[in-house]
Design an enzyme around this catalytic site. Structure first.
Site, PDB file in Angstrom:
ATOM      1  N   LYS A   1       0.842  -1.201   0.000  1.00 40.64           N
ATOM      2  CA  LYS A   1       0.000   0.000   0.000  1.00 40.64           C
ATOM      3  C   LYS A   1       0.878   1.252   0.000  1.00 40.64           C
ATOM      4  O   LYS A   1       0.622   2.209  -0.735  1.00 40.64           O
ATOM      5  CB  LYS A   1      -0.930   0.000   1.214  1.00 40.64           C
ATOM      6  CG  LYS A   1      -2.101  -0.943   1.034  1.00 40.64           C
ATOM      7  CD  LYS A   1      -2.801  -1.253   2.324  1.00 40.64           C
ATOM      8  CE  LYS A   1      -3.791  -2.406   2.090  1.00 40.64           C
ATOM      9  NZ  LYS A   1      -4.316  -2.996   3.303  1.00 40.64           N
TER      10      LYS A   1
ATOM     11  N   GLN B   1      -4.960  -1.904   9.350  1.00 39.06           N
ATOM     12  CA  GLN B   1      -4.777  -3.242   8.791  1.00 39.06           C
ATOM     13  C   GLN B   1      -5.355  -4.297   9.744  1.00 39.06           C
ATOM     14  O   GLN B   1      -4.996  -4.340  10.916  1.00 39.06           O
ATOM     15  CB  GLN B   1      -3.273  -3.490   8.547  1.00 39.06           C
ATOM     16  CG  GLN B   1      -2.962  -4.805   7.873  1.00 39.06           C
ATOM     17  CD  GLN B   1      -3.524  -4.905   6.460  1.00 39.06           C
ATOM     18  OE1 GLN B   1      -3.432  -3.960   5.678  1.00 39.06           O
ATOM     19  NE2 GLN B   1      -4.137  -6.029   6.134  1.00 39.06           N
TER      20      GLN B   1
ATOM     21  N   ASP C   1     -11.731   2.418   3.554  1.00 32.37           N
ATOM     22  CA  ASP C   1     -12.011   0.986   3.420  1.00 32.37           C
ATOM     23  C   ASP C   1     -13.510   0.734   3.225  1.00 32.37           C
ATOM     24  O   ASP C   1     -13.914  -0.344   2.805  1.00 32.37           O
ATOM     25  CB  ASP C   1     -11.579   0.257   4.709  1.00 32.37           C
ATOM     26  CG  ASP C   1     -10.338  -0.587   4.481  1.00 32.37           C
ATOM     27  OD1 ASP C   1     -10.037  -0.872   3.315  1.00 32.37           O
ATOM     28  OD2 ASP C   1      -9.689  -0.953   5.476  1.00 32.37           O
TER      29      ASP C   1
END
Ligand code: NAP
Length: 302
Positions: A53, A97, A120
């Site tokens: 990422k 995460q 997200d």
């Protein structure tokens, strides 16, 4: 019929090139999209996702704020970091995460993220907006699946879509997006799971089958009709092999949920694993980060 292979790496590269150009335009207006990544602990798979990422941000010119915390970080400290990032004007997206180490309350952390920075798309506010068809950050993997379909010329309007899997991160949001009354929706959707009677009876009548079960060979050739479009979201580690770059290092052998070799002989379009849905997930995270920066600056074309 032998299927045309949907090249997820190419679609992701095309989208990243578009985003890179958009970021360059934003920079002329002194707007720099920023993504904060929060990684707690040392899980090797999580570490490699986070590194990927960060590299992707660098490639596109997105500011990346790297927060790597020890596995024994307290809930209080993690919540304080989220609050700080919520207030930071340089940050447009916050990605925590998952999974978090044992002892940390994942739901509380995700709920603390400002919905305006929830790139997200997991915050209940964004989930709710998505369901009622309001502008929201769409979850990255299902949004990536839709981009793969439309960028390969697949008509969604009126299509019979069968999704295998009803998780909160893939199956459920995908079904919601595909039934929306808009250009990337208007499909007729059936969602299957482990309690579904006669899975093959559903998949056989589908124009589009999307497999997100997390189990190899969930979809076999006898379960699909000729000309079907197949998207395989599954990623299953079925063994290890020496790495091509460094034969002394072992890497995972990955397989999807679809019997690719047999199904590709009946399908019109099919995604491989790896190289299908996988490359799209991070790309859609970057897309949401750029969207968030534009919204924060009052630029909202969509
Ligand atoms: P999950 O939470 O384990 O959900 C799996 C779903 O599939 C469940 O709804 C389960 O039904 C259903 N299912 C499992 N076996 C089935 C079967 N034999 N027949 C019918 N339904 C079945 O998994 P997930 O998080 O959605 O992920 C699914 C797969 O996608 C995994 O392999 C994951 O690694 C992969 N994935 C890939 C990406 C990417 O970027 N490429 C991103 C996310 C996930 P029940 O609800 O009844 O248990």
């Amino acid at each position: 019929m032998t299927a045309q292979i949907i090249d997820g790496k190419q679609v992701a590269a095309d989208m990243r090139a578009e985003l890179k150009a958009e970021v360059a335009e934003l920079k002329k207006k002194e707007i720099v999209p920023g993504l904060a990544v929060v990684l707690v602990g040392e899980d090797p798979a999580s570490k490699s996702y986070v590194t990927a990422k960060e590299r992707a941000c660098e490639e596109l010119g997105i500011y990346s704020d790297d927060n790597r915390l020890a596995a024994d970080t307290s809930q209080k400290d993690l919540m304080a970091l989220i609050k700080k990032l919520n207030k930071d004007p340089k940050i447009n997206g916050i990605l925590v995460q998952l999974p978090l180490p044992d002892g940390l309350n994942e739901a509380e952390v995700l709920l603390a993220i400002d919905p305006a920075k929830d790139v997200d798309g997991f915050h209940p506010v964004n989930v709710g907006k998505m369901v009622v068809g309001e502008k929201a950050f769409l979850p990255c993997t299902p949004h990536g699946v839709i981009q793969l379909l439309i960028r390969n010329g697949v008509k969604l309007e009126g299509a019979e879509v069968v999704i295998v899997g009803r998780s909160n991160i893939v199956g459920k949001p995908l079904a919601n997006m595909l039934i929306q009354k808009n250009a990337t929706g208007n499909a007729t959707v059936t969602v299957c799971h482990t309690r579904t009677r006669n899975l093959a009876g559903h998949t056989r009548r589908a124009d589009i089958v999307i497999a997100a079960a997390g189990r190899p060979d969930t979809v076999t050739a006898d379960m699909v009709k000729d000309g079907v479009v197949v998207i395989d979201v599954g990623v299953n580690r079925v063994g290890e092999k020496p790495s091509k770059k460094d034969p002394n290092r072992m890497v995972a052998i990955l397989k999807g949920d679809v019997d690719f070799e047999a199904v590709k002989e009946k399908a019109s379009l099919i995604t491989p694993v790896p190289g299908g849905v996988g490359p799209m997930t991070i790309t859609m995270l970057l897309y949401n980060t750029v969207e968030s920066a534009k919204r924060a600056a009052g630029i909202d074309e969509n």
